[in-house]
Design an enzyme around this catalytic site. Structure first.
Site, PDB file in Angstrom:
ATOM      1  N   ASP A 132       0.844  -1.202   0.000  1.00 22.78           N
ATOM      2  CA  ASP A 132       0.000   0.000   0.000  1.00 22.78           C
ATOM      3  C   ASP A 132       0.881   1.255   0.000  1.00 22.78           C
ATOM      4  O   ASP A 132       0.374   2.378  -0.104  1.00 22.78           O
ATOM      5  CB  ASP A 132      -1.011  -0.002   1.155  1.00 22.78           C
ATOM      6  CG  ASP A 132      -0.349  -0.016   2.518  1.00 22.78           C
ATOM      7  OD1 ASP A 132       0.893  -0.157   2.599  1.00 22.78           O
ATOM      8  OD2 ASP A 132      -1.080   0.120   3.526  1.00 22.78           O
ATOM      9  N   LYS A 170      -1.687  -9.428   2.565  1.00 18.18           N
ATOM     10  CA  LYS A 170      -0.976  -8.989   3.774  1.00 18.18           C
ATOM     11  C   LYS A 170      -1.845  -7.996   4.547  1.00 18.18           C
ATOM     12  O   LYS A 170      -2.503  -7.144   3.936  1.00 18.18           O
ATOM     13  CB  LYS A 170       0.358  -8.318   3.388  1.00 18.18           C
ATOM     14  CG  LYS A 170       1.076  -7.654   4.555  1.00 18.18           C
ATOM     15  CD  LYS A 170       2.514  -7.347   4.247  1.00 18.18           C
ATOM     16  CE  LYS A 170       2.766  -5.974   3.682  1.00 18.18           C
ATOM     17  NZ  LYS A 170       2.302  -4.857   4.533  1.00 18.18           N
ATOM     18  N   GLU A 228      -1.913  -5.591   8.402  1.00 13.04           N
ATOM     19  CA  GLU A 228      -1.104  -5.082   9.517  1.00 13.04           C
ATOM     20  C   GLU A 228      -1.774  -5.371  10.859  1.00 13.04           C
ATOM     21  O   GLU A 228      -2.997  -5.365  10.961  1.00 13.04           O
ATOM     22  CB  GLU A 228      -0.890  -3.567   9.356  1.00 13.04           C
ATOM     23  CG  GLU A 228      -0.105  -3.205   8.109  1.00 13.04           C
ATOM     24  CD  GLU A 228       0.152  -1.712   7.982  1.00 13.04           C
ATOM     25  OE1 GLU A 228      -0.173  -0.936   8.915  1.00 13.04           O
ATOM     26  OE2 GLU A 228       0.694  -1.306   6.935  1.00 13.04           O
ATOM     27  N   GLU A 243       8.678  -4.673  10.667  1.00 11.87           N
ATOM     28  CA  GLU A 243       9.140  -3.360  10.190  1.00 11.87           C
ATOM     29  C   GLU A 243       9.527  -2.462  11.360  1.00 11.87           C
ATOM     30  O   GLU A 243       8.814  -2.392  12.381  1.00 11.87           O
ATOM     31  CB  GLU A 243       8.009  -2.689   9.376  1.00 11.87           C
ATOM     32  CG  GLU A 243       8.376  -1.276   8.907  1.00 11.87           C
ATOM     33  CD  GLU A 243       7.442  -0.727   7.841  1.00 11.87           C
ATOM     34  OE1 GLU A 243       6.513  -1.435   7.401  1.00 11.87           O
ATOM     35  OE2 GLU A 243       7.668   0.435   7.438  1.00 11.87           O
TER      36      GLU A 243
END
Ligand code: KIV
Length: 318
Positions: free
Chosen positions: A76, A145, A147, A214
């Site tokens: 994204d 994916k 988050e 991340e």
């Protein structure tokens, strides 16, 4: 029983006989190099590092795939890199799908991951599953994916139950920018480390195909990588992850700003593009482009006929 089953089929193992020849489908190019969620796990077991890179369009996807990256992520991050938005929060399902479809056409061997945009999975589990299915059905993604840590574990299980592999993403999760109060490295104190470990273990147990980590300290990423059985793919998480991901625009200096600490630039795309465009413009202005060799010409007979017509017109005084 097993011996009987084997002999009845001429001694071949059952799984050989059961495996089907894939009919059509560019996903199977028969090179034997197709990356799958299973081969990612093998790579972790064999400590064979995994390379993932973002791509958002056909040409880039082809180049990245042909260069041998094992995973291509339609992140994204395209909100900023491709669409010029301030952050990732504005990008929509339809915008993401548009790019996933283009990337699908360019990727053969790499595993194709589609990022679920903000708002497409946070509100309602049923919507989340439908949106994930759109990425698979319409976009051709192999993994989606999303988050978030342990609080996403149930949702992830439900998406996997719908036969859709899921990649987790923990640590600095850009869709939470407003909650985090900026893009800040996570897991820098004991409480943060404990939460990250809980997140990683919960998603591993939920069955994620891989786990993006991340913006966390290298030491914490190493602990997570040792703890979970799923491959970890790091970005700003140090060298001990099972794989690394970078944003295509970051490695090629196409981001119009100073890079983050973890970014390594492997080329200067901005200078390359500027020089090429300035060179083209200079040639246009000096009439050096196009040359005669770069022009189409009339066939000899048509040219002769045209000259006759023009000469006749001139003779008639027109
Ligand atoms: O959107 C993206 O590019 C990502 C990677 C940075 C992991 O999520």
């Amino acid at each position: 029983m097993r011996a009987q089953a084997l002999s009845a089929r001429g001694g071949r193992a059952l799984e050989d006989i059961m495996s089907l020849t894939p009919i059509g489908g560019h996903l199977f190019d028969r090179s034997g190099h197709k990356v799958t969620t299973a081969s990612l796990r093998d790579r972790k077991l064999h400590r064979d590092p995994i390379t993932c890179i973002t791509a958002y369009d056909y040409a880039t996807a082809r180049l990245v795939d042909e260069a041998g990256a094992e995973m291509v992520l339609v992140g994204d991050s395209l909100a900023q890199t491709m669409l010029g938005y301030e952050n990732t929060l504005s990008v929509t399902m339809d915008e993401m799908l548009h790019h996933v479809k283009a990337v699908r056409r360019g990727v053969k061997n790499a595993l194709l991951i589609a990022d679920m945009p903000y708002g497409s999975y946070q509100v309602d589990a049923k919507d989340a599953i439908l949106n994930a299915a759109r990425f698979v059905k319409e976009g051709g993604a192999e993994v989606v994916k999303l988050e978030g840590g342990e609080r996403r574990a149930d949702l992830i299980r439900r998406i996997i139950d719908a036969e859709i592999p899921v990649a987790g993403h923990i640590g600095l999760t850009p869709q939470s920018v407003n909650v985090m109060g900026g893009y800040k490295v996570q897991g820098k104190n004991l409480g943060g480390i404990e939460q990250l470990m809980r997140d990683a273990v919960a998603l591993d147990r939920a069955g994620v195909a891989c786990l993006y980590v991340e913006g966390i300290p290298r030491e914490v990423a190493a602990m997570i990588t040792a703890e979970v059985s799923t491959p970890t793919i790091g970005i700003g998480a140090g060298p001990d992850c099972d794989g690394q991901v970078l944003v295509f625009h970051d490695i090629l200096n196409l981001t119009f700003g100073p890079p983050a600490k973890f970014v390594r630039r492997y080329g200067d795309g901005a200078t390359l593009v500027r020089n090429a465009v300035q060179g083209f413009r200079a040639d246009v202005r000096s009439r050096q482009y196009p040359s005669d060799e770069e022009s189409y010409h009339l066939p000899r007979e048509t040219r002769a006929a045209l000259e006759t017509v023009l000469a006749r017109k001139r003779a008639m005084g027109r």
